[in-house]
Design a protein around this motif. Structure first.
Motif, mmCIF file in Angstrom:
data_model
loop_
_atom_site.group_PDB
_atom_site.id
_atom_site.type_symbol
_atom_site.label_atom_id
_atom_site.label_comp_id
_atom_site.label_asym_id
_atom_site.label_seq_id
_atom_site.Cartn_x
_atom_site.Cartn_y
_atom_site.Cartn_z
ATOM 1 N N GLN A 1 0.843 -1.187 0.000
ATOM 2 C CA GLN A 1 0.000 0.000 0.000
ATOM 3 C C GLN A 1 0.885 1.247 0.000
ATOM 4 N N VAL A 2 0.591 2.131 -0.938
ATOM 5 C CA VAL A 2 1.384 3.351 -1.069
ATOM 6 C C VAL A 2 0.858 4.404 -0.096
ATOM 7 N N GLN A 3 1.775 5.013 0.629
ATOM 8 C CA GLN A 3 1.405 6.116 1.509
ATOM 9 C C GLN A 3 2.389 7.254 1.348
ATOM 10 N N SER B 1 6.069 5.533 1.585
ATOM 11 C CA SER B 1 6.215 4.103 1.809
ATOM 12 C C SER B 1 5.415 3.370 0.739
ATOM 13 N N GLY B 2 5.838 2.150 0.444
ATOM 14 C CA GLY B 2 5.126 1.340 -0.540
ATOM 15 C C GLY B 2 5.535 1.582 -1.969
ATOM 16 N N ILE B 3 6.521 2.443 -2.195
ATOM 17 C CA ILE B 3 7.030 2.699 -3.539
ATOM 18 C C ILE B 3 8.544 2.669 -3.507
ATOM 19 N N TYR C 1 0.491 9.077 -7.301
ATOM 20 C CA TYR C 1 0.060 8.930 -5.911
ATOM 21 C C TYR C 1 0.079 10.303 -5.242
#
Length: 114
Positions: free
Chosen positions: A1-3, A25-27, A103
């Motif tokens: 999950q991208v945040q 986070s998540g990338i 995102y």
């Protein structure tokens, strides 16, 4: 999950400074184009500054010479140093990451008082 989580916004007087941070986070942060955008009520979201994966930067004309975008790939963090703030800089500031997909963070409010 991208945040993407922004922080550092707040209330400052004209001429003051703020430093925004965006932790991702998540990338694969180092491979993404990262940018700051801002939006005021009733207006479209507009570009503030962008930094490419290799560190090339682009600024919107209204902030050139006052704002500095930077990134720390080891910390997965994007920064925006904002100096000589003006009331017209008041907006919600958003962090964005772009590669195959876009995102966005939730935004952080910056208010510059006269």
């Amino acid at each position: 999950q991208v945040q993407l989580v922004e922080s550092g916004g707040g209330l400052v007087q004209t001429g003051g400074s703020l430093r925004l941070s965006c932790t991702a986070s998540g990338i694969d942060f180092s491979m993404h184009v990262m940018g700051w955008y801002r939006q005021t009520p009733g207006s479209q979201r507009e570009l503030v500054a962008v930094t490419t994966a290799n560190g090339r930067t682009t600024y919107a004309a209204p902030v050139m010479g006052r704002f500095t975008i930077s990134r720390d790939n080891a910390k997965n963090t994007l920064y925006l140093q904002m100096n000589s703030l003006r009331p017209e800089d008041t907006a919600v500031y958003y962090c964005a990451a772009r590669r195959e997909a876009n995102y966005w963070g939730e935004g952080t409010q910056v208010t510059v008082s006269t």
